[in-house]
Design an enzyme around this catalytic site. Structure first.
Site, PDB file in Angstrom:
ATOM      1  N   MET A  30     -11.517   1.716   5.058  1.00  0.00           N
ATOM      2  CA  MET A  30     -10.842   2.548   6.056  1.00  0.00           C
ATOM      3  C   MET A  30     -10.034   3.642   5.365  1.00  0.00           C
ATOM      4  O   MET A  30      -9.129   4.235   5.961  1.00  0.00           O
ATOM      5  CB  MET A  30      -9.953   1.682   6.945  1.00  0.00           C
ATOM      6  CG  MET A  30     -10.782   0.653   7.713  1.00  0.00           C
ATOM      7  SD  MET A  30     -10.033   0.095   9.236  1.00  0.00           S
ATOM      8  CE  MET A  30      -8.588  -0.713   8.625  1.00  0.00           C
ATOM      9  N   ALA A  32      -7.472   5.683   2.607  1.00  0.00           N
ATOM     10  CA  ALA A  32      -6.181   5.504   1.924  1.00  0.00           C
ATOM     11  C   ALA A  32      -6.437   4.615   0.704  1.00  0.00           C
ATOM     12  O   ALA A  32      -5.825   3.551   0.541  1.00  0.00           O
ATOM     13  CB  ALA A  32      -5.115   4.928   2.862  1.00  0.00           C
ATOM     14  N   LEU A  33      -7.365   5.074  -0.120  1.00  0.00           N
ATOM     15  CA  LEU A  33      -7.913   4.241  -1.193  1.00  0.00           C
ATOM     16  C   LEU A  33      -6.891   3.954  -2.293  1.00  0.00           C
ATOM     17  O   LEU A  33      -6.045   4.786  -2.610  1.00  0.00           O
ATOM     18  CB  LEU A  33      -9.141   4.934  -1.805  1.00  0.00           C
ATOM     19  CG  LEU A  33     -10.293   5.219  -0.836  1.00  0.00           C
ATOM     20  CD1 LEU A  33     -11.473   5.855  -1.590  1.00  0.00           C
ATOM     21  CD2 LEU A  33     -10.757   3.971  -0.099  1.00  0.00           C
ATOM     22  N   HIS A  34      -7.010   2.743  -2.855  1.00  0.00           N
ATOM     23  CA  HIS A  34      -6.177   2.316  -3.983  1.00  0.00           C
ATOM     24  C   HIS A  34      -7.091   1.585  -4.964  1.00  0.00           C
ATOM     25  O   HIS A  34      -8.305   1.491  -4.741  1.00  0.00           O
ATOM     26  CB  HIS A  34      -5.030   1.435  -3.481  1.00  0.00           C
ATOM     27  CG  HIS A  34      -5.477   0.338  -2.555  1.00  0.00           C
ATOM     28  ND1 HIS A  34      -6.270  -0.707  -2.971  1.00  0.00           N
ATOM     29  CD2 HIS A  34      -5.305   0.141  -1.216  1.00  0.00           C
ATOM     30  CE1 HIS A  34      -6.519  -1.510  -1.962  1.00  0.00           C
ATOM     31  NE2 HIS A  34      -5.958  -1.015  -0.870  1.00  0.00           N
ATOM     32  N   HIS A  37      -9.798  -0.889  -3.727  1.00  0.00           N
ATOM     33  CA  HIS A  37     -11.062  -0.282  -3.284  1.00  0.00           C
ATOM     34  C   HIS A  37     -11.880   0.209  -4.479  1.00  0.00           C
ATOM     35  O   HIS A  37     -13.088  -0.020  -4.561  1.00  0.00           O
ATOM     36  CB  HIS A  37     -10.784   0.932  -2.383  1.00  0.00           C
ATOM     37  CG  HIS A  37     -10.034   0.636  -1.124  1.00  0.00           C
ATOM     38  ND1 HIS A  37      -8.766   1.121  -0.891  1.00  0.00           N
ATOM     39  CD2 HIS A  37     -10.370  -0.073  -0.022  1.00  0.00           C
ATOM     40  CE1 HIS A  37      -8.363   0.739   0.306  1.00  0.00           C
ATOM     41  NE2 HIS A  37      -9.308   0.000   0.856  1.00  0.00           N
ATOM     42  N   GLN A  61     -11.305  -2.405  15.786  1.00  0.00           N
ATOM     43  CA  GLN A  61     -10.751  -3.597  15.137  1.00  0.00           C
ATOM     44  C   GLN A  61      -9.232  -3.635  15.171  1.00  0.00           C
ATOM     45  O   GLN A  61      -8.617  -4.550  14.644  1.00  0.00           O
ATOM     46  CB  GLN A  61     -11.274  -3.736  13.708  1.00  0.00           C
ATOM     47  CG  GLN A  61     -10.675  -2.765  12.708  1.00  0.00           C
ATOM     48  CD  GLN A  61     -11.351  -2.907  11.349  1.00  0.00           C
ATOM     49  OE1 GLN A  61     -12.510  -2.552  11.195  1.00  0.00           O
ATOM     50  NE2 GLN A  61     -10.641  -3.440  10.377  1.00  0.00           N
ATOM     51  N   ASP A 152      -9.138  -9.893   1.939  1.00  0.00           N
ATOM     52  CA  ASP A 152      -9.415 -10.207   3.343  1.00  0.00           C
ATOM     53  C   ASP A 152     -10.328 -11.436   3.390  1.00  0.00           C
ATOM     54  O   ASP A 152     -11.504 -11.345   3.710  1.00  0.00           O
ATOM     55  CB  ASP A 152     -10.033  -8.999   4.037  1.00  0.00           C
ATOM     56  CG  ASP A 152      -9.089  -7.814   4.053  1.00  0.00           C
ATOM     57  OD1 ASP A 152      -8.235  -7.763   4.936  1.00  0.00           O
ATOM     58  OD2 ASP A 152      -9.175  -6.966   3.141  1.00  0.00           O
ATOM     59  N   SER A 190      -3.612  -0.477   1.846  1.00  0.00           N
ATOM     60  CA  SER A 190      -3.324   0.864   2.371  1.00  0.00           C
ATOM     61  C   SER A 190      -2.027   0.848   3.166  1.00  0.00           C
ATOM     62  O   SER A 190      -1.292   1.832   3.203  1.00  0.00           O
ATOM     63  CB  SER A 190      -4.471   1.336   3.264  1.00  0.00           C
ATOM     64  OG  SER A 190      -5.679   1.252   2.558  1.00  0.00           O
ATOM     65  N   ARG A 191      -1.736  -0.282   3.798  1.00  0.00           N
ATOM     66  CA  ARG A 191      -0.525  -0.381   4.628  1.00  0.00           C
ATOM     67  C   ARG A 191       0.751  -0.369   3.791  1.00  0.00           C
ATOM     68  O   ARG A 191       1.829  -0.091   4.316  1.00  0.00           O
ATOM     69  CB  ARG A 191      -0.571  -1.621   5.515  1.00  0.00           C
ATOM     70  CG  ARG A 191      -1.543  -1.488   6.677  1.00  0.00           C
ATOM     71  CD  ARG A 191      -1.418  -2.662   7.627  1.00  0.00           C
ATOM     72  NE  ARG A 191      -2.262  -2.498   8.808  1.00  0.00           N
ATOM     73  CZ  ARG A 191      -3.540  -2.829   8.865  1.00  0.00           C
ATOM     74  NH1 ARG A 191      -4.142  -3.325   7.795  1.00  0.00           N
ATOM     75  NH2 ARG A 191      -4.243  -2.648   9.976  1.00  0.00           N
TER      76      ARG A 191
END
Ligand code: AMP
Length: 283
Positions: A30, A32-34, A37, A61, A152, A190-191
């Site tokens: 989704m 906002a890559l870090h 990812h 989702q 996840d 990302s959060r």
């Protein structure tokens, strides 16, 4: 890196590439890559797969409208990181490309027990949305290997179940990579970008609690350990959805440990508006 916005275009391109016997590795995200990812991208690149990343903030989702509207978007930085990691293809579709007939799900995915516990319980409809988008993305990309993050944990199980029920278990290999963490132990997410400096400092307590469960767990009843974990988080101002210990194989809750069953500890908790999840394999 080639950027596609249209499902038909990327699909045609990949079909052509397959004629040259290129295997395809796929990393749905989704954005906002870090590093979590990027590590998945690197796994695929290392295998010399034609590496496809998708960035799509999937509306179906999100069971919380505010969480959806505040989901971070950093597309230019994402593209820079993907190029630096030698990703071959970025699929960046609009909502209409993924849901040409609208977002109302025509299919109900039979997820059984998995949908009734943990994330399934606290985010009603979430996994139906995950299946809806992953099914559509797999239809478009048809990868040989699908890369997912252990971060996840339950989602990995859900997607694996969906792939089996679609009869694709021999067609699409699932590769799960360990959770990538910040230097203090916080699981990258990302959060995390939405946390204030003060919240960011406190957020480390989630991974610290998992680590403490891992180092102190003993065979026998686990209720005290779980209760302590929850209370410690609550005392630090978290609103806890769950602090649970479950079978690593099927996520059934374990209240009394025989000392042998493979376990995973899982936490979901809010720091003000931001909901964070993490998990750790215990043994
Ligand atoms: P998301 O963009 O959050 O939907 O995540 C896309 C993929 O990256 C999923 O398979 C996640 O499990 C995985 N992922 C997210 N954060 C991490 C992390 N810290 N370590 C490893 N994988 C991750």
């Amino acid at each position: 890196m080639i950027l596609f916005r249209k499902a038909a275009d990327i699909s045609n391109y990949l079909q052509d590439q397959r004629k040259n016997n290129r295997l395809v590795g796929f990393i749905p995200t989704m954005g906002a890559l870090h590093h979590g990812h990027i590590n998945l991208i690197e796994q695929s690149v290392k295998q010399q797969f034609l590496t496809v990343c998708s960035i799509f903030i999937n509306p179906t989702q999100f069971n919380n409208a505010a969480d959806f509207s505040r989901y971070p978007v950093t597309i230019e930085k994402d593209i820079e990181q993907l190029e630096a990691a030698d990703c071959d293809i970025l699929f960046l579709p609009a909502v209409e490309e993924i849901y040409p007939k609208g977002t109302k799900a025509p299919t109900h995915y039979e997820l059984g027990f998995l949908e009734t516990i943990l994330e399934g319980k606290y985010r009603p409809g979430h996994f139906q949305g995950v299946c809806q988008v992953v099914n559509r993305l797999l239809d478009i990309v048809m990868p040989d290997t699908l890369y997912l993050g252990q971060k996840d944990y339950q989602q990995c199980m859900v997607i694996s179940k969906m792939i089996s029920s679609l009869g694709w278990e021999n067609k699409i290999h699932i590769a799960i990579s360990p959770t990538i963490r910040e230097s203090d132990g916080l699981a990258m997410s990302s959060r995390n970008m939405r946390l204030t400096t003060e919240e960011r400092k406190r957020a480390v307590l989630i991974s610290a609690t998992l680590q403490s469960i891992k180092s102190t767990i003993q065979p026998g009843p686990l209720d005290k350990l779980k209760k302590n974990a929850r209370e410690e988080l609550e005392a630090a101002g978290f609103k806890v959805d769950y602090a649970e210990i479950a079978s690593a194989k099927d996520l059934h809750t374990i209240d009394h440990w025989d000392g042998n069953t493979k376990l995973v500890a899982l936490i979901a908790a809010y720091l003000n508006e931001v909901r964070l999840i993490d998990n750790m394999l215990i043994n």
